[in-house]
Design an enzyme around this catalytic site. Structure first.
Site: not given
Length: 395
Positions: A107-108
């Site tokens: 997610t990042s």
């Protein structure tokens, strides 16, 4: 362990080496951006990260720190042209005791530098311009823009508080102090308008209309459009009042989709064997994964996702499910090809086959043959020119 001076000396050499390679490969084209790559310490923004393990079986990510691989190897990896994962499932990592991670959704990340600088070059900034960045991430690309334009010219929005906090710390440690905000990037930031340029480093299903109001006429919006099945690609739009229009690039950089636009957890209801009507399929499920046809399938069925599974011990069937309209298409192999069973308000496979057929009629072009026109009322992707075949983006 090497001293800070040793790390800075080694990293400066690696930054210059990276810049030379990016220039040789054609990604770095201007002295201003080359100077930024040579100056910004990427290791400050990715002090620890995860890389994909090459072990067979389920996808597993392994932690990389100076302690786990050694200072020299850690720096070498940091300054290689690779994407490094920094978060999974929207949760912070316990770096006091990092463990391998399996079956997780990144997610990042810190995007590979060649894509970062390629987008910055495409943004076509000039001295004195104000830039709005959607998706601060580690802050590395933010720092490059600060070096190029000055911190006072850069505003960046990050949706994740923990990610934003770490980026702020790294930026400050590197001598950069842009305006950093935590929030939904779709809303932009009216406090800094007008912006001359807007760059999004996460994918969006369509262009938020708010951006059109915040970017000055003649300004540029550079963003990746993507759906729930795949990325559509990088599009560069020129703003003209209440609308914007422009072309896709010829390749397909894929960013994580903005969290506010992620797909619903449920794929939709799996149809019963007797549901729907059946016909011979012109195309099989391979069009969902082949580069050009899959681009068309995403345009034709923007709310759908697909998977394959065995039904009652038979061969694999491919299910295409639309969780918004509860439409479905099920592809099954036959002795002479494929058959499709469809049901629901939308004939999903009819729409996919029509789009792929149009693409073939136009010579099976790459994404550079496509453009997009967006306004507050509607958004479409078109082929060839704005009056050519077109497909609406989801609102």
């Amino acid at each position: 362990m090497a001293s800070e001076t040793d790390i800075e000396t080694a990293s400066a050499d690696l930054r210059h080496r990276l810049a030379r390679q990016l220039e040789k490969d054609g990604w770095l084209r201007s002295p201003q951006w080359r100077a930024a790559v040579e100056a910004v310490p990427r290791h400050t923004f990715v002090p620890r990260f995860y890389r994909e393990s090459d072990a067979p079986g389920v996808t597993t990510w392994e932690p990389v720190t100076p302690q786990s691989v050694g200072q020299e190897e850690w720096l070498r990896l940091v300054y290689s042209d690779e994407t490094w994962m920094t978060q999974f499932g929207g949760r912070d990592i316990d770096w006091a005791d990092p463990k391998p991670i399996s079956n997780a959704v990144p997610t990042s990340s810190s995007t590979l530098p060649s894509l970062v600088v390629r987008m910055l070059e495409d943004l076509d900034v000039q001295d004195g311009m104000n830039v709005l960045e959607i998706g601060t991430g580690t802050g590395y690309s933010t720092a490059l823009m600060c070096h190029r334009l000055g911190s006072e010219r850069v505003t960046s929005i990050e949706t994740d508080e923990g990610v934003a906090r770490r980026a702020r710390t790294a930026l400050s440690a590197s001598g950069y102090n842009p305006r950093l905000l935590v929030g939904d990037g779709r809303a932009g930031h009216p406090g800094g308008v007008p912006y001359d340029r807007l760059i999004a480093t996460c994918g969006f299903r369509s262009i938020p209309p708010t951006w059109l109001r915040q970017v000055a006429p003649g300004g540029v919006i550079l963003a990746t459009l993507r759906g729930w099945m795949r990325s559509l690609g990088l599009v560069k739009l020129i703003v003209a009042g209440d609308s914007a229009s422009g072309w896709f690039s010829e390749d397909d950089p894929s960013f994580m989709i903005a969290r506010q636009q992620d797909a619903p957890e449920s794929l939709g209801a799996v149809p019963a064997p007797e549901d729907g009507t059946t016909r011979r399929a012109t195309y099989g499920p391979e069009v969902l994964t082949a580069s050009g046809p899959a681009f068309m399938a995403q345009l034709a069925a923007p709310d759908a996702r697909f998977f394959s599974m065995t039904v009652d011990g038979g061969p694999d069937s491919t299910f295409v499910l639309d969780s918004v309209t509860d439409s479905f298409a099920v592809l099954d192999p036959t002795d002479s090809g494929w058959q499709v069973r469809q049901g629901g308000p939308r004939r999903l496979w009819d729409a996919v086959e029509s789009a792929v057929g149009t693409w073939e009629e136009y010579g099976s072009p790459n994404t550079a043959a496509f453009g997009a026109t967006v306004s507050r009322e509607k958004q479409v992707v078109w082929l060839g020119n704005p009056n050519g075949p077109h497909w609406p983006l989801p609102s």
